[in-house]
Design a protein around this motif. Structure first.
Motif, PDB file in Angstrom:
ATOM      1  N   SER A 116       0.846  -1.194   0.000  1.00 14.32           N
ATOM      2  CA  SER A 116       0.000   0.000   0.000  1.00 14.32           C
ATOM      3  C   SER A 116       0.877   1.238   0.000  1.00 14.32           C
ATOM      4  CB  SER A 116      -0.947   0.017   1.211  1.00 14.32           C
ATOM      5  OG  SER A 116      -0.212   0.109   2.411  1.00 14.32           O
ATOM      6  N   TYR A 117       0.321   2.344  -0.524  1.00 11.90           N
ATOM      7  CA  TYR A 117       0.970   3.651  -0.472  1.00 11.90           C
ATOM      8  C   TYR A 117       0.834   4.252   0.927  1.00 11.90           C
ATOM      9  CZ  TYR A 117       1.985   4.976  -5.376  1.00 11.90           C
ATOM     10  OH  TYR A 117       2.516   5.100  -6.632  1.00 11.90           O
ATOM     11  N   SER A 118       1.816   5.055   1.337  1.00 15.86           N
ATOM     12  CA  SER A 118       1.662   5.871   2.533  1.00 15.86           C
ATOM     13  C   SER A 118       0.737   7.049   2.208  1.00 15.86           C
ATOM     14  CB  SER A 118       3.015   6.390   3.018  1.00 15.86           C
ATOM     15  OG  SER A 118       3.601   7.250   2.050  1.00 15.86           O
ATOM     16  N   ARG A 122       4.927   9.265  -0.087  1.00 15.48           N
ATOM     17  CA  ARG A 122       6.388   9.153  -0.147  1.00 15.48           C
ATOM     18  C   ARG A 122       6.877   7.708  -0.075  1.00 15.48           C
ATOM     19  NH1 ARG A 122       8.825  12.489   4.524  1.00 15.48           N
ATOM     20  NH2 ARG A 122      10.751  11.784   3.505  1.00 15.48           N
ATOM     21  N   TYR A 123       6.080   6.818   0.487  1.00 12.45           N
ATOM     22  CA  TYR A 123       6.560   5.463   0.739  1.00 12.45           C
ATOM     23  C   TYR A 123       5.570   4.407   0.247  1.00 12.45           C
ATOM     24  CZ  TYR A 123       9.625   7.946   4.000  1.00 12.45           C
ATOM     25  OH  TYR A 123      10.521   8.817   4.556  1.00 12.45           O
ATOM     26  N   LEU A 124       6.109   3.202   0.092  1.00 13.51           N
ATOM     27  CA  LEU A 124       5.315   2.001  -0.109  1.00 13.51           C
ATOM     28  C   LEU A 124       5.712   1.017   0.983  1.00 13.51           C
ATOM     29  CD1 LEU A 124       5.867   1.615  -3.945  1.00 13.51           C
ATOM     30  CD2 LEU A 124       3.633   2.014  -2.887  1.00 13.51           C
ATOM     31  N   CYS A 125       4.743   0.391   1.624  1.00 11.38           N
ATOM     32  CA  CYS A 125       5.056  -0.723   2.508  1.00 11.38           C
ATOM     33  C   CYS A 125       4.521  -1.986   1.846  1.00 11.38           C
ATOM     34  CB  CYS A 125       4.492  -0.539   3.911  1.00 11.38           C
ATOM     35  SG  CYS A 125       2.716  -0.331   4.028  1.00 11.38           S
ATOM     36  N   PHE A 126       5.286  -3.067   1.935  1.00  9.25           N
ATOM     37  CA  PHE A 126       4.895  -4.290   1.247  1.00  9.25           C
ATOM     38  C   PHE A 126       5.343  -5.504   2.043  1.00  9.25           C
ATOM     39  CE2 PHE A 126       9.120  -3.219  -0.361  1.00  9.25           C
ATOM     40  CZ  PHE A 126       9.790  -4.440  -0.378  1.00  9.25           C
ATOM     41  N   PHE A 137       8.321  -4.793   4.586  1.00  8.73           N
ATOM     42  CA  PHE A 137       9.363  -3.820   4.288  1.00  8.73           C
ATOM     43  C   PHE A 137       8.725  -2.465   3.970  1.00  8.73           C
ATOM     44  CE2 PHE A 137      11.074  -7.943   3.232  1.00  8.73           C
ATOM     45  CZ  PHE A 137      12.409  -7.893   3.609  1.00  8.73           C
ATOM     46  N   GLN A 138       9.530  -1.429   4.050  1.00 12.42           N
ATOM     47  CA  GLN A 138       9.153  -0.089   3.596  1.00 12.42           C
ATOM     48  C   GLN A 138      10.201   0.387   2.600  1.00 12.42           C
ATOM     49  OE1 GLN A 138       7.742   3.403   6.216  1.00 12.42           O
ATOM     50  NE2 GLN A 138       9.907   3.874   5.889  1.00 12.42           N
ATOM     51  N   TYR A 157       1.467  -9.937   6.634  1.00 10.32           N
ATOM     52  CA  TYR A 157       1.005  -9.495   5.314  1.00 10.32           C
ATOM     53  C   TYR A 157      -0.030  -8.380   5.471  1.00 10.32           C
ATOM     54  CZ  TYR A 157      -2.872 -12.716   6.350  1.00 10.32           C
ATOM     55  OH  TYR A 157      -3.928 -13.372   6.943  1.00 10.32           O
ATOM     56  N   SER A 158      -0.504  -7.861   4.352  1.00 13.65           N
ATOM     57  CA  SER A 158      -1.511  -6.786   4.308  1.00 13.65           C
ATOM     58  C   SER A 158      -1.088  -5.541   5.084  1.00 13.65           C
ATOM     59  CB  SER A 158      -2.867  -7.276   4.843  1.00 13.65           C
ATOM     60  OG  SER A 158      -3.422  -8.236   3.975  1.00 13.65           O
ATOM     61  N   PRO A 159       0.128  -5.006   4.863  1.00 17.66           N
ATOM     62  CA  PRO A 159       0.542  -3.796   5.588  1.00 17.66           C
ATOM     63  C   PRO A 159      -0.136  -2.548   5.044  1.00 17.66           C
ATOM     64  CG  PRO A 159       2.210  -4.390   3.985  1.00 17.66           C
ATOM     65  CD  PRO A 159       1.168  -5.486   3.929  1.00 17.66           C
ATOM     66  N   VAL A 160      -0.503  -1.637   5.947  1.00 13.22           N
ATOM     67  CA  VAL A 160      -1.119  -0.366   5.541  1.00 13.22           C
ATOM     68  C   VAL A 160      -0.795   0.679   6.605  1.00 13.22           C
ATOM     69  CG1 VAL A 160      -3.320  -0.984   6.640  1.00 13.22           C
ATOM     70  CG2 VAL A 160      -3.283   0.744   4.831  1.00 13.22           C
TER      71      VAL A 160
END
Length: 339
Positions: A116-118, A122-126, A137-138, A157-160
């Protein structure tokens, strides 16, 4: 029909059109069916973008699907991020929504599962599969491939991100089931909140949405206030399972994947479609009705469009990202119930 939300992602490039003998004649090349009038469907990706298709399993009338989020829209609404399988790897790619030209590879990993996007863009966490574990990870949404490892040694899993960017909320699979956790970005503190999957923090509140499976195996959408301890079931129906909740930008609607049934004479065909309801649980409405599986929905930043993955419009049942108009804010739609 039961829905088992799988903690370890299985992504495929396409799902065969003929999953059951009775439906061998389904024409996936059709873009829309009669019940979808007014959706204004637009295909955003092309077959050579190799969009990953979440796995859907049909067995003895049961329907199970991968509920992880594998598409998202940038904060400015200009870029689509999606998972793509190429060269025996699965990575995040980004495409300009307006131009719909070539895509830029954003991660350089082996097996990205979801992301997902922050909120600041600025960031993606996956999460990425690594042996028997899924690790979170970020990384930067633009520029360097460098990744900050958030968790390790578990099935996460499923980070947001929360809207204040202080925490990353995620699901963790353990022997006792799946529960919602958070990671504090500043101090590396881990906290456990509640039973559930597919977490979605609610903007401006110490609360989140999540999917939970009931005793019959059917999945429901719950709202959990982790300050007061109040838990409410918002999205449930005897004929459907629901997963992958997200709240509209105006805070008025919940978007989700739901199970449905199509009839071919006397034969039934289990399917996945896109549903919404009001944030108080009323006005449950089915949006899509195509025989293709519609999955991983994401709100456009204007709240007037929804992006999702489907094999519709492809004679070979190849997955692509589609955009549809969301007209319920104007009072249009096929309401299932208005409890």
């Amino acid at each position: 029909m039961a829905n088992k939300i799988m903690a370890k992602a299985v992504l495929t490039l396409a799902l065969a059109a003929a999953t059951e003998a009775a439906w061998a004649q389904v024409d996936y090349s059709v873009v829309a069916v009669n019940e979808e009038t007014g959706l204004e469907l637009t295909r955003i990706t092309q077959d050579n973008d190799y969009v990953c298709m979440p796995e859907v399993r049909r067995n003895a009338g049961n329907l199970n699907w991968l509920s992880n989020r594998i598409i998202d829209i940038s904060t400015d609404g200009q870029r689509l991020a999606y998972l793509s399988a190429r060269n025996n790897t699965t990575n995040i790619f980004i495409k300009d929504v307006a131009r719909q030209g070539s895509s830029v590879q954003r991660t350089n990993r082996r097996a990205v599962i979801d992301f997902s996007y922050s909120h600041d863009g600025r960031y993606l966490c996956f999460s990425e599969r690594s042996g028997d574990c899924n690790q979170i990870f970020q990384t930067a949404a633009e520029g360097s491939y460098v990744c900050r490892q958030i968790t390790s040694g578990n099935t996460d899993y499923s980070p947001v991100y929360t809207d204040d960017m202080k925490d990353i909320v995620f699901a963790r699979q353990e022997n006792t089931g799946v529960s919602v956790w958070s990671y504090n970005v500043a101090n590396n503190f881990l906290a456990n909140y509640t039973r559930g999957m597919n977490p979605c923090p609610i903007k401006g509140r110490k609360a989140l949405l999540c999917a939970r499976t009931d005793a019959s195996g059917r999945s429901e959408i719950w709202r959990v206030d982790y300050e007061t301890g109040v838990e409410e079931c918002l999205m449930a129906d005897p004929a459907h399972s629901f997963t992958t909740p997200s709240v509209s930008p105006d805070g008025q609607w919940i978007l989700a994947v739901g199970s449905s049934v199509l009839m071919n004479g006397a034969q039934r065909y289990a399917n996945t479609d896109i549903f919404v309801c009001r944030t108080d649980g009323t006005q449950l409405t089915q949006l899509t009705y195509h025989a293709a599986d519609d999955l991983s929905p994401a709100w456009g930043r204007d709240g007037r469009h929804i992006y999702f993955i489907s094999q519709r419009g492809s004679a070979t049942a190849t997955a692509n990202v589609w955009r549809m108009a969301f007209t319920l804010w104007k009072g249009e739609g096929n309401i299932i119930n208005n409890r």
